[in-house]
Enzyme design. Structure first.
Site, PDB file in Angstrom:
ATOM      1  N   TRP A 102       0.812  -1.219   0.000  1.00  0.00           N
ATOM      2  CA  TRP A 102       0.000   0.000   0.000  1.00  0.00           C
ATOM      3  C   TRP A 102       0.844   1.266   0.000  1.00  0.00           C
ATOM      4  O   TRP A 102       0.524   2.227  -0.700  1.00  0.00           O
ATOM      5  CB  TRP A 102      -1.010  -0.010   1.147  1.00  0.00           C
ATOM      6  CG  TRP A 102      -2.073  -1.038   0.893  1.00  0.00           C
ATOM      7  CD1 TRP A 102      -2.293  -2.191   1.581  1.00  0.00           C
ATOM      8  CD2 TRP A 102      -3.056  -1.023  -0.167  1.00  0.00           C
ATOM      9  NE1 TRP A 102      -3.326  -2.904   1.016  1.00  0.00           N
ATOM     10  CE2 TRP A 102      -3.809  -2.214  -0.044  1.00  0.00           C
ATOM     11  CE3 TRP A 102      -3.352  -0.150  -1.204  1.00  0.00           C
ATOM     12  CZ2 TRP A 102      -4.859  -2.535  -0.929  1.00  0.00           C
ATOM     13  CZ3 TRP A 102      -4.380  -0.463  -2.077  1.00  0.00           C
ATOM     14  CH2 TRP A 102      -5.126  -1.641  -1.927  1.00  0.00           C
ATOM     15  N   ASP A 176      -1.338   6.548   6.357  1.00  0.00           N
ATOM     16  CA  ASP A 176      -2.475   5.795   5.815  1.00  0.00           C
ATOM     17  C   ASP A 176      -2.785   4.730   6.862  1.00  0.00           C
ATOM     18  O   ASP A 176      -2.053   3.753   7.003  1.00  0.00           O
ATOM     19  CB  ASP A 176      -2.083   5.157   4.477  1.00  0.00           C
ATOM     20  CG  ASP A 176      -3.146   4.173   3.959  1.00  0.00           C
ATOM     21  OD1 ASP A 176      -4.164   3.980   4.642  1.00  0.00           O
ATOM     22  OD2 ASP A 176      -2.925   3.591   2.881  1.00  0.00           O
ATOM     23  N   LYS A 200     -13.090  -1.304   7.012  1.00  0.00           N
ATOM     24  CA  LYS A 200     -12.458  -2.355   7.817  1.00  0.00           C
ATOM     25  C   LYS A 200     -12.967  -2.279   9.256  1.00  0.00           C
ATOM     26  O   LYS A 200     -13.755  -3.130   9.684  1.00  0.00           O
ATOM     27  CB  LYS A 200     -10.936  -2.245   7.737  1.00  0.00           C
ATOM     28  CG  LYS A 200     -10.412  -2.581   6.333  1.00  0.00           C
ATOM     29  CD  LYS A 200      -9.433  -1.585   5.882  1.00  0.00           C
ATOM     30  CE  LYS A 200      -8.906  -1.685   4.477  1.00  0.00           C
ATOM     31  NZ  LYS A 200      -9.095  -2.818   3.646  1.00  0.00           N
TER      32      LYS A 200
HETATM   33  N1  PMP Z   1      -4.497   1.637   2.021  1.00  0.00           N
HETATM   34  C1  PMP Z   1      -4.610   0.520   2.740  1.00  0.00           C
HETATM   35  C2  PMP Z   1      -3.700   0.320   3.916  1.00  0.00           C
HETATM   36  C3  PMP Z   1      -5.583  -0.424   2.415  1.00  0.00           C
HETATM   37  O1  PMP Z   1      -5.697  -1.539   3.137  1.00  0.00           O
HETATM   38  C4  PMP Z   1      -6.425  -0.202   1.312  1.00  0.00           C
HETATM   39  C5  PMP Z   1      -7.521  -1.169   0.921  1.00  0.00           C
HETATM   40  N2  PMP Z   1      -7.383  -2.454   1.310  1.00  0.00           N
HETATM   41  C6  PMP Z   1      -6.245   0.962   0.587  1.00  0.00           C
HETATM   42  C7  PMP Z   1      -5.287   1.872   0.958  1.00  0.00           C
HETATM   43  C8  PMP Z   1      -7.112   1.250  -0.604  1.00  0.00           C
HETATM   44  O2  PMP Z   1      -8.349   1.586  -0.169  1.00  0.00           O
HETATM   45  P1  PMP Z   1      -9.596   1.796  -1.144  1.00  0.00           P
HETATM   46  O3  PMP Z   1      -9.837   0.485  -1.816  1.00  0.00           O
HETATM   47  O4  PMP Z   1     -10.657   2.210  -0.199  1.00  0.00           O
HETATM   48  O5  PMP Z   1      -9.221   2.862  -2.109  1.00  0.00           O
END
Ligand code: PMP
Length: 373
Positions: A102, A176, A200
């Site tokens: 991520w 994040d 989550k």
């Molecule tokens: N950052 C993290 C740490 C995530 O776990 C996720 C989704 N699993 C995201 C960003 C992306 O999020 P979204 O699908 O809501 O754009």
């Protein structure tokens, strides 16, 4: 009511059953209003109260200081990967610490708007550890430093946020925290901005939480869309455009659930944090004691929320992975398949997962090992 299955999804993820029941009960008529929350004007008195209560409860739960705005936005974590540099980078330098999939994505997206430097990269160690903050290459002029405080795919978590000042940097820290927000307390003195998708620990997908320090509101690039400009959203109390009203309502019920939650003589976030510690210890303990399964993350940065695990060595075959997942489903243990980029298994044990769910998984791990190990 019969016991629902235990749901280990990484997100959208399990929500507290109490909250789901309340949502069902209020679906056709919220508090005698004659309307579902989905049908209400976001500017009407009913929804205005729902939203204000949600924000107040969240502020109280996480002890968010008064110089931070809480924004209810849309777009999810990936949109924030663009929205944050549009708001904070001034088109200059941004440092990113890459500790997994991520944060790697965040660095790639920020490159569209800023000069991105990789301050440290956990890739050579296959994201099994967090590079020591003392080794980070932080640039003097960076507009901010980005980390992913819990890597959902790799199962790596910062158990202490870095103190950038102590590392010689004046840049604000951006985190994040999508996959562990509200699972533990936050040291706001180390943070400039935190963001996370709701799907989550918080509620349904569609809502993104942003916590932004007051002094960071004034630096958006001219090309930043108005609906994504933190200053504009903050000034309109998250009502510049239509916010994700139903998701905010459900999130508000989750906040109330968490305020009532007690465990080990504690309440609220302290209680859920303690239960999260206990759940994670139980599962890692079982994996470490196993000759069949393994977790590959260094002990000091193992995530309490997302626990990837694999069959060891020669046992790690497609057939045995499939047998494990089929057997899990038959025992009502759902969505344990690992992320497609890494394979294997992953147990996401967010706030709504009771201790009994982890106990059931551990019992299954042992039975599976007795049969196949
Ligand atoms: N950052 C993290 C740490 C995530 O776990 C996720 C989704 N699993 C995201 C960003 C992306 O999020 P979204 O699908 O809501 O754009």
């Amino acid at each position: 009511m019969t016991q629902r299955p235990f749901n280990f999804s990484a997100g959208p993820a399990a929500l507290p059953e109490e909250v789901l029941s309340q949502v069902a009960a209020e679906m056709l008529d919220w508090h005698g209003s004659g309307m579902s929350v989905m049908e209400m004007s976001h500017r009407g008195p009913e929804f205005t109260a729902i939203c204000a209560t949600a924000e107040r409860d969240l502020r109280e739960l996480l002890q968010v200081p008064s110089n931070f705005h809480i924004l209810f936005m849309q777009g999810g974590g990936l949109a924030e990967n663009a929205i944050v540099p549009l708001n904070l980078s001034r088109g200059g330098e941004v440092d990113v610490v890459v500790t997994g999939s991520w944060s790697k994505k965040s660095a790639e997206e920020a490159r569209r708007y800023a000069d991105v430097g990789i301050a440290a990269d956990g890739a050579p160690a296959k994201y099994s550890a967090i590079p020591s903050p003392a080794s980070w290459q932080l640039r003097k002029n960076a507009a901010y430093v980005h980390i992913c405080s819990n890597e959902t795919i790799d199962g790596v978590e910062f158990h202490q946020l870095p103190d950038l000042k102590a590392l010689g940097s004046d840049a604000p820290l951006v985190i994040d925290c999508s996959s562990h927000q509200l699972s533990r307390s936050i040291d706001w003195s180390k943070v400039g901005l935190a963001f996370g998708g709701a799907q989550k620990n918080i509620g349904p997908a569609g809502l993104t939480l942003v916590f932004v320090r007051e002094d960071l509101l004034d630096r958006a690039l001219a090309i930043c869309p108005s609906a994504f400009e933190f200053k504009t959203v903050a000034a309109a109390q998250s009502m510049y455009n239509t916010p994700p009203t139903f998701s905010i309502y459900v999130a508000g019920l989750v906040f109330q659930w968490l305020k009532r939650f007690s465990y080990a003589g504690k309440t609220g976030v302290a209680a859920i944090e303690q239960r999260n510690i206990d759940k994670a210890a139980l599962l890692y303990g079982a994996l470490d004691a196993s000759n069949l399964f393994e977790n590959r993350v260094a002990a000091d940065c193992r995530s309490r929320m997302n626990i990837p695990f694999y069959l060891r060595g020669e046992y790690n075959t497609p057939a045995l992975n499939a047998a494990f997942l089929d057997g899990a489903k038959a025992r009502q243990l759902l969505q344990l398949k690992g992320h497609k980029s890494v394979g294997g298994m992953r147990a996401s044990i967010y706030n709504a997962m009771p201790l009994e769910g982890v106990q059931a998984l551990v019992a299954y791990l042992k039975d599976f090992e007795a049969q196949h190990g």
